[in-house]
Design a protein around this motif. Structure first.
Motif, PDB file in Angstrom:
ATOM      1  N   GLU A  88       0.826  -1.214   0.000  1.00 31.75           N
ATOM      2  CA  GLU A  88       0.000   0.000   0.000  1.00 31.75           C
ATOM      3  C   GLU A  88       0.860   1.263   0.000  1.00 31.75           C
ATOM      4  N   SER A  89       2.062   1.165   0.573  1.00 27.78           N
ATOM      5  CA  SER A  89       2.935   2.339   0.643  1.00 27.78           C
ATOM      6  C   SER A  89       3.742   2.553  -0.644  1.00 27.78           C
ATOM      7  N   MET A  90       3.733   1.563  -1.537  1.00 23.61           N
ATOM      8  CA  MET A  90       4.502   1.652  -2.779  1.00 23.61           C
ATOM      9  C   MET A  90       3.620   2.261  -3.865  1.00 23.61           C
ATOM     10  N   LYS A  91       4.153   3.260  -4.552  1.00 18.79           N
ATOM     11  CA  LYS A  91       3.367   4.026  -5.517  1.00 18.79           C
ATOM     12  C   LYS A  91       3.073   3.273  -6.819  1.00 18.79           C
ATOM     13  N   ASP A  92       4.002   2.475  -7.291  1.00 22.25           N
ATOM     14  CA  ASP A  92       3.887   1.912  -8.640  1.00 22.25           C
ATOM     15  C   ASP A  92       3.325   0.493  -8.690  1.00 22.25           C
ATOM     16  N   ILE A  93       2.737   0.002  -7.623  1.00 21.02           N
ATOM     17  CA  ILE A  93       2.190  -1.350  -7.628  1.00 21.02           C
ATOM     18  C   ILE A  93       0.900  -1.378  -8.445  1.00 21.02           C
ATOM     19  N   LYS A  94       0.837  -2.318  -9.364  1.00 18.05           N
ATOM     20  CA  LYS A  94      -0.363  -2.517 -10.177  1.00 18.05           C
ATOM     21  C   LYS A  94      -1.033  -3.788  -9.667  1.00 18.05           C
ATOM     22  N   TYR A  95      -2.263  -3.649  -9.213  1.00 17.40           N
ATOM     23  CA  TYR A  95      -2.980  -4.771  -8.618  1.00 17.40           C
ATOM     24  C   TYR A  95      -3.827  -5.524  -9.634  1.00 17.40           C
ATOM     25  N   VAL A  96      -3.821  -6.847  -9.534  1.00 15.86           N
ATOM     26  CA  VAL A  96      -4.856  -7.668 -10.145  1.00 15.86           C
ATOM     27  C   VAL A  96      -6.072  -7.518  -9.227  1.00 15.86           C
ATOM     28  N   HIS A  97      -5.812  -7.679  -7.922  1.00 15.96           N
ATOM     29  CA  HIS A  97      -6.795  -7.367  -6.883  1.00 15.96           C
ATOM     30  C   HIS A  97      -6.054  -7.160  -5.573  1.00 15.96           C
ATOM     31  N   LYS A  98      -6.611  -6.347  -4.726  1.00 12.69           N
ATOM     32  CA  LYS A  98      -6.029  -6.117  -3.403  1.00 12.69           C
ATOM     33  C   LYS A  98      -6.311  -7.329  -2.518  1.00 12.69           C
ATOM     34  N   SER A  99      -5.847  -7.288  -1.295  1.00  8.10           N
ATOM     35  CA  SER A  99      -5.976  -8.413  -0.378  1.00  8.10           C
ATOM     36  C   SER A  99      -7.435  -8.841  -0.227  1.00  8.10           C
ATOM     37  N   LYS A 100      -7.633 -10.155  -0.351  1.00  8.93           N
ATOM     38  CA  LYS A 100      -8.970 -10.712  -0.145  1.00  8.93           C
ATOM     39  C   LYS A 100      -8.818 -12.074   0.510  1.00  8.93           C
ATOM     40  N   GLU A 101      -9.902 -12.557   1.087  1.00 12.20           N
ATOM     41  CA  GLU A 101      -9.894 -13.854   1.739  1.00 12.20           C
ATOM     42  C   GLU A 101     -10.690 -14.843   0.902  1.00 12.20           C
ATOM     43  N   HIS A 102     -10.054 -15.963   0.555  1.00 10.15           N
ATOM     44  CA  HIS A 102     -10.737 -17.013  -0.201  1.00 10.15           C
ATOM     45  C   HIS A 102     -11.684 -17.785   0.718  1.00 10.15           C
ATOM     46  N   SER A 103     -12.546 -18.576   0.137  1.00  7.95           N
ATOM     47  CA  SER A 103     -13.560 -19.308   0.899  1.00  7.95           C
ATOM     48  C   SER A 103     -12.951 -20.217   1.963  1.00  7.95           C
ATOM     49  N   TRP A 104     -11.748 -20.709   1.757  1.00  6.32           N
ATOM     50  CA  TRP A 104     -11.096 -21.592   2.730  1.00  6.32           C
ATOM     51  C   TRP A 104     -10.332 -20.816   3.802  1.00  6.32           C
ATOM     52  N   GLY A 105     -10.377 -19.487   3.732  1.00  8.17           N
ATOM     53  CA  GLY A 105      -9.802 -18.651   4.781  1.00  8.17           C
ATOM     54  C   GLY A 105      -8.447 -18.054   4.495  1.00  8.17           C
ATOM     55  N   GLN A 106      -7.802 -18.481   3.440  1.00  7.22           N
ATOM     56  CA  GLN A 106      -6.478 -17.939   3.118  1.00  7.22           C
ATOM     57  C   GLN A 106      -6.620 -16.549   2.508  1.00  7.22           C
ATOM     58  N   ARG A 107      -5.839 -15.621   3.022  1.00 10.20           N
ATOM     59  CA  ARG A 107      -5.805 -14.274   2.460  1.00 10.20           C
ATOM     60  C   ARG A 107      -4.716 -14.207   1.395  1.00 10.20           C
ATOM     61  N   VAL A 108      -5.023 -13.551   0.286  1.00 12.06           N
ATOM     62  CA  VAL A 108      -4.085 -13.426  -0.825  1.00 12.06           C
ATOM     63  C   VAL A 108      -4.202 -12.043  -1.451  1.00 12.06           C
ATOM     64  N   VAL A 109      -3.151 -11.648  -2.124  1.00 11.06           N
ATOM     65  CA  VAL A 109      -3.155 -10.455  -2.955  1.00 11.06           C
ATOM     66  C   VAL A 109      -2.491 -10.858  -4.268  1.00 11.06           C
ATOM     67  N   ARG A 110      -2.968 -10.294  -5.356  1.00 10.07           N
ATOM     68  CA  ARG A 110      -2.343 -10.545  -6.654  1.00 10.07           C
ATOM     69  C   ARG A 110      -1.970  -9.200  -7.265  1.00 10.07           C
ATOM     70  N   ILE A 111      -0.724  -9.141  -7.729  1.00  5.82           N
ATOM     71  CA  ILE A 111      -0.198  -7.928  -8.340  1.00  5.82           C
ATOM     72  C   ILE A 111       0.444  -8.296  -9.675  1.00  5.82           C
ATOM     73  N   TYR A 112       0.728  -7.274 -10.454  1.00  4.67           N
ATOM     74  CA  TYR A 112       1.463  -7.463 -11.699  1.00  4.67           C
ATOM     75  C   TYR A 112       2.911  -7.041 -11.496  1.00  4.67           C
ATOM     76  N   ASP A 113       3.822  -7.763 -12.140  1.00  7.15           N
ATOM     77  CA  ASP A 113       5.203  -7.297 -12.198  1.00  7.15           C
ATOM     78  C   ASP A 113       5.292  -6.279 -13.340  1.00  7.15           C
TER      79      ASP A 113
END
Length: 158
Positions: A88-113
């Motif tokens: 969140e503090s990095m200016k140039d991060i391009k998100y696929v999606h921000k942090s979310k919790e999957h149905s099984w409880g695992q939290r994930v974030v997806r970004i682009y390089d």
């Protein structure tokens, strides 16, 4: 046959090295100029050299296919939240999606390089289990919540 390393083709090696170092903390362990190996075994190859290897033109190499990802886990308890704060503090991060919790409880974030390869960073499943246990859930409730056998939960909570 033995699988060795995943390799991503990149358009700007220096920019990619900086991204993987600054965002994910990976270090270069082998540097051959057009090809580098990072800690964890991820390899990067320059677009130009890869075009030569597979004998194609520039137009034949495509980025941003949204059909493949490299997966990382944050394995230390509490570090996933710190990583999200860092992103969140990095200016140039391009998100696929921000942090979310999957149905099984695992939290994930997806970004682009920088070349729009998808990078997924997930919470270690042991930490997911611990988070649920710390919230007061028993092993059976955790197994139901995570949609896994109780034996799996027992192994994670050892």
């Amino acid at each position: 046959m033995k699988f060795k390393n995943p390799m991503l083709v990149v358009s700007d090696m220096e920019k990619s090295k900086k991204f993987y170092k600054d965002v994910l903390g990976l270090r270069v362990i082998l540097d051959f100029g057009a090809n580098i190996t990072l800690t964890g075994g991820l390899c990067l190859q320059t677009r130009e050299s890869y075009e030569e290897f597979i004998e194609v033109s520039n137009d034949d190499i495509k980025f941003a296919g949204n059909d493949f990802e490299i997966y990382f886990e944050e394995s230390k308890v509490g570090e996933f939240d710190k990583f999200i704060d860092k992103l969140e503090s990095m200016k140039d991060i391009k998100y696929v999606h921000k942090s979310k919790e999957h149905s099984w409880g695992q939290r994930v974030v997806r970004i682009y390089d920088p070349d729009y390869h998808i990078i997924e960073i997930g919470e270690d499943m042991k930490n997911v289990c611990k988070r649920f246990a710390d919230s007061g859930m028993n092993k059976e409730e955790i197994a139901v919540r995570m949609d896994v056998p109780v034996k799996f939960v027992n192994n994670l909570l050892k």
